[in-house]
Scaffold this active site. Structure first.
Site, mmCIF file in Angstrom:
data_model
loop_
_atom_site.group_PDB
_atom_site.id
_atom_site.type_symbol
_atom_site.label_atom_id
_atom_site.label_comp_id
_atom_site.label_asym_id
_atom_site.label_seq_id
_atom_site.Cartn_x
_atom_site.Cartn_y
_atom_site.Cartn_z
ATOM 1 C CG ASP A 4 -1.748 1.320 1.237
ATOM 2 O OD1 ASP A 4 -2.486 1.564 0.274
ATOM 3 O OD2 ASP A 4 -1.596 2.104 2.184
ATOM 4 N NE ARG A 7 -4.458 5.581 -4.867
ATOM 5 C CZ ARG A 7 -5.086 5.504 -3.693
ATOM 6 N NH1 ARG A 7 -4.639 4.697 -2.750
ATOM 7 N NH2 ARG A 7 -6.152 6.213 -3.471
ATOM 8 C CB SER A 23 -5.507 2.252 -0.060
ATOM 9 O OG SER A 23 -4.825 2.982 0.917
ATOM 10 C CE LYS A 52 -3.855 2.248 4.895
ATOM 11 N NZ LYS A 52 -3.552 3.324 3.980
HETATM 12 N N1 URA Z 1 -6.474 6.953 3.184
HETATM 13 C C1 URA Z 1 -5.821 5.802 2.858
HETATM 14 O O1 URA Z 1 -5.306 5.106 3.721
HETATM 15 N N2 URA Z 1 -5.767 5.439 1.575
HETATM 16 C C2 URA Z 1 -6.333 6.164 0.588
HETATM 17 O O2 URA Z 1 -6.251 5.762 -0.561
HETATM 18 C C3 URA Z 1 -7.003 7.374 0.927
HETATM 19 C C4 URA Z 1 -7.069 7.753 2.258
#
Ligand code: URA
Length: 437
Positions: free
Chosen positions: A161, A168, A183, A187
């Site tokens: 990520d 990104r 994402s 997590k």
């Molecule tokens: N927070 C995240 O952890 N990932 C994203 O893509 C956007 C906000």
């Protein structure tokens, strides 16, 4: 399938098999697929989206790139809250000790500021000595001792990520519903928590400003988390104007401490209690969000969460004296007041423009390697809906120099609108997505 064929298929709107998608991303992890190819793939996903099966495969691949923690040890339920990113959003600093005080365990992993939005890690770093880079063993020790612990993303948890996110950020592919959902959910599943509460922002300062887009993001997040076995609830909350009366790291810590004292701005308290009560319900510690909210409100006024925050600061190496005397926090040497150009009612404070003004002052980063200055930021003296006389102060800028304040002042002035009448108040907490009524 060759990497270029994966990109080509996605570019043309075809569906990838989970196997092809996973092989492509594993190739990136190994170094066989270039950054430039992943960047092209992300842009193709931005335009074409992902099917449910592709989204699940992407999330599983990110999850599988690191370790998964577990809190199945018979202890209190472990919960976390994650926001999709906002301006002036200091909710985590209040919510973590509040939920711990309510008997939950809160292993919170947060991020740094991104673009115009602030990050919990940068706010915590404003507390002298506070360490957010604890190893997993230390993280568990603080959690056992205090009931909550707050760290940044570790290399062990969903490392893919971090790499995708960095790409990104510089390829204009952050505001994509499937990419945000994968994402966040990867997590949070990796954290090993038993329940998740999501704060999905809409409005000018949100990554997805349109309310309906934010709703689709909330539904995607909750659905995806559920498919991976993580019960999740999302609240859609307004990020039209900054949350609370401050933007900037030390200023926001000061405001969070005020909220922990039972003081501070009403919108911050309202959003914190709404998310907190959903967390209690999601964790099985309450059945009725209204009753849970009333309980959290009493706890906040009782001072227990403040004392717990002090313990957290101390356990993570910070100076606990700032909790009792926030004057010990870093403060900027120069103040500049942005005044109303006419009499009336403040009808708009554009969160995105104010977020960028704070970044320009040094509260956030323009480039990944920039250092954040904890002392600088903005203080909203006249909030949306309040009356102001011509020449009255609307926003106070906290800057390092007169020159920097002057540069930010133009942007801040552009973010302020004054009208004859107060605008109809929009909803602060618009909708809920997830289990229950
Ligand atoms: N927070 C995240 O952890 N990932 C994203 O893509 C956007 C906000």
């Amino acid at each position: 399938m060759l990497p270029v064929e994966v990109i080509e298929r996605k570019r043309d709107g075809a569906e990838l098999s989970p196997r092809d998608l996973t092989d492509f991303l594993d190739g990136f992890t190994r170094g066989d697929v270039g950054d430039y190819q992943v960047a092209a793939f992300l842009m193709a996903v931005y335009y074409r989206g992902l099917s449910d099966a592709e989204l699940l495969a992407l999330t599983r691949t990110i999850l599988g790139s690191g370790r998964t923690l577990s809190f199945d040890d018979g202890g209190p339920p472990a919960v976390d809250k994650h926001s999709t990113g906002g301006v002036g959003d200091k909710v985590s600093l209040v919510l973590a000790p509040l939920l711990a005080e309510a008997g939950l365990r809160v292993p919170m992993m947060s991020g740094r500021g991104l673009g115009h939005s602030g990050g919990t890690l940068d706010k915590l770093a404003a507390i002298p000595g506070f360490r957010t880079d604890l190893g997993l063993a230390e993280f568990r020790d603080v959690l056992a001792e205090v009931g909550c612990a707050m760290i940044g993303q570790t290399p062990e948890i969903a490392p893919l990520d971090g790499r995708l996110y960095a790409l990104r950020d510089v390829t204009a592919t952050v505001p994509s519903i499937p990419l945000i959902a994968a994402s966040i959910v990867a997590k949070k599943v990796a954290e090993g928590i038993g329940a998740l509460v999501l704060d999905v922002k809409f409005g000018a300062g949100a990554f997805l400003p349109d309310r309906e887009d934010a709703l689709r993001l909330a539904e995607t997040l909750v659905g995806l988390a559920g498919r991976l076995g993580l019960p999740a609830t999302a609240l859609l909350t307004s990020m039209e104007a900054p949350l609370g009366a401050t933007v900037g790291n030390a200023l926001e810590v000061r405001e969070a401490v005020a909220c922990l004292r039972g003081e501070g701005p009403g919108d911050l308290r309202t959003v914190t209690l709404a998310l907190g009560s959903e967390a209690l319900v999601a964790a099985g510690a309450a059945t009725d969000p209204d009753a849970a909210g009333a309980r959290l409100s009493r706890l906040l006024d009782g001072g227990g969460p403040l004392a717990r925050f002090r313990r957290l600061v101390e356990a993570q190496g910070g100076d606990p004296r700032v909790v009792d005397d926030p004057d010990g926090l870093p403060a900027a040497s120069f103040r500049h007041e942005v005044r109303a150009t006419r009499s009336g009612v403040v009808s708009r404070l554009d969160a995105r423009a104010l977020g960028w003004a704070a970044v320009e002052l040094g509260a956030g980063r323009r480039r990944i390697e920039d250092e954040v200055d904890p002392s600088v930021g903005l203080e909203i003296v006249t909030p949306v809906g309040a009356g102001v006389e011509a020449g009255g102060v609307v926003v106070r800028i906290h800057a390092r120099t007169e020159e920097e304040a002057g540069r930010a002042a133009g942007r801040v002035a552009g973010a302020i609108e004054i009208a004859d009448e107060a605008p109809p108040p929009g909803p602060l907490v618009w909708r809920k997505v997830g289990a229950g009524p």
